[in-house]
Write a protein that holds these residues in place. Sequence first.
Motif, PDB file in Angstrom:
ATOM      1  N   GLY A   1      13.860 -23.869  42.452  1.00 52.67           N
ATOM      2  CA  GLY A   1      12.993 -23.743  43.622  1.00 52.67           C
ATOM      3  C   GLY A   1      11.783 -22.870  43.376  1.00 52.67           C
ATOM      4  O   GLY A   1      10.963 -23.136  42.509  1.00 52.67           O
ATOM      5  N   LYS A   2      11.653 -21.791  44.159  1.00 50.68           N
ATOM      6  CA  LYS A   2      10.469 -20.934  44.112  1.00 50.68           C
ATOM      7  C   LYS A   2      10.405 -20.056  42.865  1.00 50.68           C
ATOM      8  O   LYS A   2       9.375 -19.435  42.606  1.00 50.68           O
ATOM      9  CB  LYS A   2      10.424 -20.051  45.353  1.00 50.68           C
ATOM     10  N   SER A   3      11.463 -19.997  42.085  1.00 47.98           N
ATOM     11  CA  SER A   3      11.473 -19.161  40.881  1.00 47.98           C
ATOM     12  C   SER A   3      10.852 -19.859  39.668  1.00 47.98           C
ATOM     13  O   SER A   3      10.737 -19.258  38.608  1.00 47.98           O
ATOM     14  CB  SER A   3      12.906 -18.775  40.522  1.00 47.98           C
ATOM     15  N   ILE A   4      10.457 -21.106  39.818  1.00 45.43           N
ATOM     16  CA  ILE A   4       9.944 -21.885  38.687  1.00 45.43           C
ATOM     17  C   ILE A   4       8.707 -21.258  38.041  1.00 45.43           C
ATOM     18  O   ILE A   4       8.644 -21.173  36.821  1.00 45.43           O
ATOM     19  CB  ILE A   4       9.692 -23.354  39.096  1.00 45.43           C
ATOM     20  N   PRO A   5       7.697 -20.788  38.785  1.00 46.14           N
ATOM     21  CA  PRO A   5       6.525 -20.198  38.110  1.00 46.14           C
ATOM     22  C   PRO A   5       6.873 -19.000  37.235  1.00 46.14           C
ATOM     23  O   PRO A   5       6.361 -18.867  36.119  1.00 46.14           O
ATOM     24  CB  PRO A   5       5.604 -19.794  39.265  1.00 46.14           C
ATOM     25  N   VAL A   6       7.751 -18.139  37.710  1.00 46.96           N
ATOM     26  CA  VAL A   6       8.160 -16.986  36.908  1.00 46.96           C
ATOM     27  C   VAL A   6       8.902 -17.448  35.671  1.00 46.96           C
ATOM     28  O   VAL A   6       8.682 -16.958  34.557  1.00 46.96           O
ATOM     29  CB  VAL A   6       9.030 -16.024  37.747  1.00 46.96           C
ATOM     30  N   PHE A   7       9.791 -18.414  35.837  1.00 48.51           N
ATOM     31  CA  PHE A   7      10.560 -18.967  34.724  1.00 48.51           C
ATOM     32  C   PHE A   7       9.626 -19.576  33.679  1.00 48.51           C
ATOM     33  O   PHE A   7       9.776 -19.333  32.475  1.00 48.51           O
ATOM     34  CB  PHE A   7      11.542 -20.014  35.236  1.00 48.51           C
ATOM     35  N   LEU A   8       8.649 -20.360  34.118  1.00 47.77           N
ATOM     36  CA  LEU A   8       7.707 -20.976  33.187  1.00 47.77           C
ATOM     37  C   LEU A   8       6.860 -19.930  32.467  1.00 47.77           C
ATOM     38  O   LEU A   8       6.577 -20.067  31.268  1.00 47.77           O
ATOM     39  CB  LEU A   8       6.813 -21.976  33.923  1.00 47.77           C
TER      40      LEU A   8
ATOM     41  N   PHE B   1      15.902 -31.523  20.299  1.00 47.92           N
ATOM     42  CA  PHE B   1      15.650 -30.715  21.481  1.00 47.92           C
ATOM     43  C   PHE B   1      15.578 -31.534  22.772  1.00 47.92           C
ATOM     44  O   PHE B   1      15.471 -30.965  23.847  1.00 47.92           O
ATOM     45  CB  PHE B   1      14.361 -29.912  21.301  1.00 47.92           C
ATOM     46  N   LEU B   2      15.649 -32.861  22.682  1.00 42.06           N
ATOM     47  CA  LEU B   2      15.583 -33.684  23.893  1.00 42.06           C
ATOM     48  C   LEU B   2      16.724 -33.414  24.867  1.00 42.06           C
ATOM     49  O   LEU B   2      16.484 -33.276  26.072  1.00 42.06           O
ATOM     50  CB  LEU B   2      15.520 -35.168  23.516  1.00 42.06           C
ATOM     51  N   PRO B   3      17.989 -33.309  24.424  1.00 44.10           N
ATOM     52  CA  PRO B   3      19.050 -32.977  25.390  1.00 44.10           C
ATOM     53  C   PRO B   3      18.852 -31.609  26.040  1.00 44.10           C
ATOM     54  O   PRO B   3      19.132 -31.425  27.224  1.00 44.10           O
ATOM     55  CB  PRO B   3      20.335 -32.993  24.551  1.00 44.10           C
ATOM     56  N   ILE B   4      18.337 -30.651  25.280  1.00 39.71           N
ATOM     57  CA  ILE B   4      18.075 -29.325  25.827  1.00 39.71           C
ATOM     58  C   ILE B   4      16.992 -29.416  26.895  1.00 39.71           C
ATOM     59  O   ILE B   4      17.085 -28.798  27.952  1.00 39.71           O
ATOM     60  CB  ILE B   4      17.666 -28.346  24.715  1.00 39.71           C
ATOM     61  N   CYS B   5      15.972 -30.220  26.637  1.00 40.99           N
ATOM     62  CA  CYS B   5      14.891 -30.393  27.610  1.00 40.99           C
ATOM     63  C   CYS B   5      15.411 -31.032  28.897  1.00 40.99           C
ATOM     64  O   CYS B   5      15.012 -30.641  29.991  1.00 40.99           O
ATOM     65  CB  CYS B   5      13.775 -31.243  27.010  1.00 40.99           C
ATOM     66  N   ALA B   6      16.291 -32.012  28.754  1.00 36.08           N
ATOM     67  CA  ALA B   6      16.855 -32.660  29.945  1.00 36.08           C
ATOM     68  C   ALA B   6      17.664 -31.657  30.762  1.00 36.08           C
ATOM     69  O   ALA B   6      17.559 -31.611  31.998  1.00 36.08           O
ATOM     70  CB  ALA B   6      17.727 -33.845  29.529  1.00 36.08           C
ATOM     71  N   GLY B   7      18.462 -30.839  30.095  1.00 40.78           N
ATOM     72  CA  GLY B   7      19.240 -29.823  30.807  1.00 40.78           C
ATOM     73  C   GLY B   7      18.346 -28.789  31.467  1.00 40.78           C
ATOM     74  O   GLY B   7      18.614 -28.351  32.594  1.00 40.78           O
ATOM     75  N   SER B   8      17.267 -28.415  30.801  1.00 50.03           N
ATOM     76  CA  SER B   8      16.328 -27.458  31.382  1.00 50.03           C
ATOM     77  C   SER B   8      15.650 -28.033  32.622  1.00 50.03           C
ATOM     78  O   SER B   8      15.439 -27.319  33.602  1.00 50.03           O
ATOM     79  CB  SER B   8      15.256 -27.077  30.363  1.00 50.03           C
TER      80      SER B   8
ATOM     81  N   LEU C   1       6.591 -20.242  23.399  1.00 41.84           N
ATOM     82  CA  LEU C   1       5.435 -20.962  22.881  1.00 41.84           C
ATOM     83  C   LEU C   1       4.473 -20.074  22.108  1.00 41.84           C
ATOM     84  O   LEU C   1       4.002 -20.457  21.034  1.00 41.84           O
ATOM     85  CB  LEU C   1       4.705 -21.674  24.020  1.00 41.84           C
ATOM     86  N   ILE C   2       4.187 -18.915  22.628  1.00 44.81           N
ATOM     87  CA  ILE C   2       3.235 -18.034  21.947  1.00 44.81           C
ATOM     88  C   ILE C   2       3.772 -17.574  20.586  1.00 44.81           C
ATOM     89  O   ILE C   2       3.056 -17.674  19.587  1.00 44.81           O
ATOM     90  CB  ILE C   2       2.823 -16.851  22.849  1.00 44.81           C
TER      91      ILE C   2
END
Length: 123
Positions: free
Chosen positions: A94-101, A79-86, A109-110
């Motif tokens: 930009g400002k959409s990061i909180p919604v994305f997370l 999953f490391l390459p996927i994490c790098a791409g993410s 995760l849940i």
Amino acid sequence: MDRLKQIDWLAWTVTLSLIVIFREAAVWIMTQVKFPELGNLVGLISLLICLLVWRRFKKISPRIIDSNNRLMKESSFAFLPICAGSLLTMVQMGKSIPVFLFVMVVSTLIPLWVYAKMAKRWL
């Protein structure tokens, strides 16, 4: 070379075969009912249910459990390459990061945490 001798190749083959067979069968079935995107989830849940039923009547082989534990530890590096791409994608969001997370936590995760708790308790 000594580490290769410690690997139980038969247990690895059986474990990987179970995972692949359940996943592919579920993807095929879900494609037939016009929901191919649900194939992975249905495969995971059906494998868990089969293992729960199996455990109800018979003990799951420690060889299979050990190979599954090792497989989960070793495959985490995939999953490391996927994490790098993410990370690169998130930088551009930009400002959409909180919604994305938030969506990532709720949808990934849940369910994984719940699945791990269920597997630990019932398997």
